[in-house]
Scaffold this active site. Structure first.
Site, short mmCIF file in Angstrom:
data_model
loop_
_atom_site.label_atom_id
_atom_site.label_comp_id
_atom_site.label_asym_id
_atom_site.label_seq_id
_atom_site.Cartn_x
_atom_site.Cartn_y
_atom_site.Cartn_z
N ASP A 138 0.84 -1.20 0.00
CA ASP A 138 0.00 0.00 0.00
C ASP A 138 0.87 1.25 0.00
O ASP A 138 0.51 2.29 0.54
CB ASP A 138 -0.95 0.01 1.20
CG ASP A 138 -0.20 0.01 2.54
OD1 ASP A 138 0.99 -0.37 2.56
OD2 ASP A 138 -0.80 0.39 3.56
N GLU A 139 2.03 1.15 -0.65
CA GLU A 139 2.98 2.25 -0.71
C GLU A 139 3.10 2.76 -2.15
O GLU A 139 3.28 1.99 -3.09
CB GLU A 139 4.35 1.81 -0.21
CG GLU A 139 4.37 1.43 1.27
CD GLU A 139 5.72 0.94 1.73
OE1 GLU A 139 6.02 1.07 2.92
OE2 GLU A 139 6.48 0.41 0.89
#
Length: 219
Positions: A138-139
């Protein structure tokens, strides 16, 4: 048989030989054309396979965004250009808040759908010349050329605005936020690793501040 008849027979023989040679040549030409078409088809298939392999190597399979490898290539190009032109650019490191909870509560399929929608919104909020890459679960990292340090605040606002509206996942409307850190070339580093590390540190510093504030609020 007189001389005229012999000449006629000779002419017919020559004509027959020519026609035979033309037939052989025509057959060879047709074979060559079929061979060229076959080679052209093979070349097209090889190019398509090469493009597919290139996309797999340089783009994220879920969101279609550039991956870490392509991001680093573009940062390297930005470094070269900025050094030559005395310019500046920024990296913004974005990490979603509470994404693990989404996976735990709704399942990984819902989490993947959310990531795809987030990637689309973030892409739409940026300029065509900017790069938005997914480098982890989720980066995300944004690479953008800037004129002044104030431009970073404008970009941060755009990214937060892109996430401000709920995301529709099936029957559920999910709200998500993100912690952002940034690094500016040349002030915060002159290498890929240094700039990414500085932006990453800024993101985690903000995330820890938010977590501490949430804990304090519940006490």
């Amino acid at each position: 048989m007189d001389n005229s008849e012999l000449a006629l027979i000779g002419q017919l023989a020559v004509s027959g030989a020519c026609l035979g040679a033309m037939g052989i040549f025509g057959g060879l030409l047709r074979h060559a054309r079929r061979r060229c078409r076959h080679l052209s088809e093979q070349l097209g298939q090889a190019c398509a396979l090469n493009e597919s392999l290139r996309r797999q190597a340089l783009y994220d399979g879920l969101t279609g965004l550039p991956n870490r490898l392509l991001l680093e290539e573009r940062i390297s190009s930005a470094l070269t250009r900025a050094e030559r032109e005395q310019g500046a650019f920024a990296l913004l490191f974005l990490d979603l808040d509470g994404f693990k909870t989404v996976n735990d509560r709704y399942g990984h399929a819902a989490g993947d759908l959310l990531l795809m929608q987030i990637a689309s919104r973030l892409s739409d909020s940026l300029r065509h010349a900017d790069t938005i890459a997914r480098i982890g679960g989720d980066e995300f990292v944004v690479l953008t050329e800037i004129v002044s340090a104030g431009d970073i605040g404008i970009i941060r606002d755009k990214l937060h605005q892109a996430l401000s509206q709920p995301f529709q996942i099936g029957a559920d409307a999910l709200c998500i936020s993100a912690s952002l850190g940034h690094a500016r070339y040349p002030d915060d580093g002159s290498s890929i690793d240094a700039l990414l590390a500085r932006a990453d540190q800024g993101m985690y510093h903000l995330k820890r501040q938010r977590q501490s504030a949430a804990i304090y609020a519940t006490q």
